[in-house]
Scaffold this active site. Structure first.
Site, short mmCIF file in Angstrom:
data_model
loop_
_atom_site.label_atom_id
_atom_site.label_comp_id
_atom_site.label_asym_id
_atom_site.label_seq_id
_atom_site.Cartn_x
_atom_site.Cartn_y
_atom_site.Cartn_z
CG ASP A 182 -7.09 -2.88 -4.01
OD1 ASP A 182 -6.78 -3.92 -2.57
OD2 ASP A 182 -7.19 -3.36 -4.43
CE LYS A 217 -7.23 -2.48 -8.32
NZ LYS A 217 -8.26 -2.79 -7.15
CE LYS A 244 -8.04 -6.43 -7.57
NZ LYS A 244 -8.91 -5.32 -5.71
#
Length: 319
Positions: free
Chosen positions: A155, A218, A254
């Site tokens: 991430d 995300k 996400k």
């Protein structure tokens, strides 16, 4: 598992004319949040489904190997067995989608998951999380080290200044380098939408991240003043839909930060179902970044268990 998205050539014509209709987005966001959620049996089933999308996360300065070990055990057994039995769900093997930790804790998480016989992936934040302001060489090395230690998902966080100053080519090039450093690990790109200034910037950053090879986009690090919100989510998932229409590539989404209640999770699932369709409702394409959400879902299932017991008592009286 090989990455889904190797990226496309940078094409700024995709985003040069974009202007997000903010009032329309806000109306749609309000509609999603005020809609009535499902009840009883359907609610319990959807809450259990929500569990399977969670990246169970600990990103605290006082993280230790022992609390990472506890987190991994919870990822393997996210819902108490007595609650699953009450719902007749004890044999379906529910786990969270992943465990997410700092790079220095990847080895601890890999070992802990192996010890409990769980094959879910370890995700690691990287690239100077949460600010993204460290030297590019350092950010790339952080990715490589996390992958070497066993992280299957990375991430990364972007340098927000590149968005705020419209340096789209530089942003694209940085994310391309992140993609390369990840190797076969999945690349999840955090946009930190609360710091991007406008919904139009959110759309443009989303598109650049996907062009550059992100497997997921995300919303947030969870450390910003404003984290996952429905307006930015609508813009991001519509960028995902546009990218799919143009390239045929399905990119994951996400939301992360501030998602704490079972009711919240149901609203997020509804958003994905309505905006992207059922084919996105699987862990390969949808995740929820959360650390405390599981506790509230267990409380909701406990209420459902009591409802079952009460229904059985009522039926006994009638008989």
């Amino acid at each position: 598992m090989a990455p889904q998205n190797q990226g496309t050539e940078l094409d700024l014509t995709w985003i040069s004319e974009v202007q997000v209709n903010q009032p329309a987005v806000l109306r749609r966001a309000e509609q999603i949040q005020t809609r009535r959620t499902m009840k009883k049996d359907w609610q319990a089933a959807w809450l259990l489904k929500a569990v399977t999308f969670i990246d169970l996360t600990t990103l605290s300065g006082d993280d230790t190997s022992s609390n990472v070990q506890r987190l991994c055990y919870k990822a393997k057994y996210p819902i108490r067995e007595d609650l699953l039995k009450a719902l007749d769900m004890q044999d379906i093997g529910i786990t969270t989608a992943a465990v997410c930790v700092y790079p220095a804790r990847v080895c601890d998480a890999v070992k802990a998951l192996k010890d409990v016989g769980c094959k879910i992936p370890v995700a690691s934040v990287a690239t100077g999380f949460p600010a993204g302001q460290t030297h590019l060489k350092t950010r790339l090395e952080e990715i490589r080290l996390a992958v070497e230690d066993g992280a299957k998902e990375i991430d990364v966080v972007i340098n927000r200044s590149l968005v705020l100053t419209g340096q789209w080519e530089v942003l694209y090039d940085e994310i391309r380098q992140f993609r390369k450093a990840c190797g076969n690990a999945h690349l999840k790109t955090i946009l930190a939408t609360g710091e991007l200034g406008s919904l139009t910037n959110v759309y443009k950053a989303s598109m650049i991240a996907m062009m550059a090879g992100s497997d997921f986009i995300k919303t947030s690090t969870g450390k910003e003043a404003v984290n996952a919100t429905f307006p930015v989510a609508i813009v991001m998932v519509r960028a995902i839909r546009d990218f799919f229409w143009k390239t045929g590539k399905k990119i994951g989404f996400k939301p992360a930060g501030g998602i704490r209640t079972a009711k919240d999770s149901l609203a997020w699932l509804s958003l994905i179902k309505e905006e992207l369709g059922d084919e996105w409702l699987k862990p390969e394409l949808f995740r929820i970044g959360a650390s405390t959400l599981l506790s509230d879902i267990e409380r909701q299932d406990k209420i459902h268990k009591r409802a079952i017991a009460q229904g059985q008592r009522n039926q006994s009286r009638k008989d």
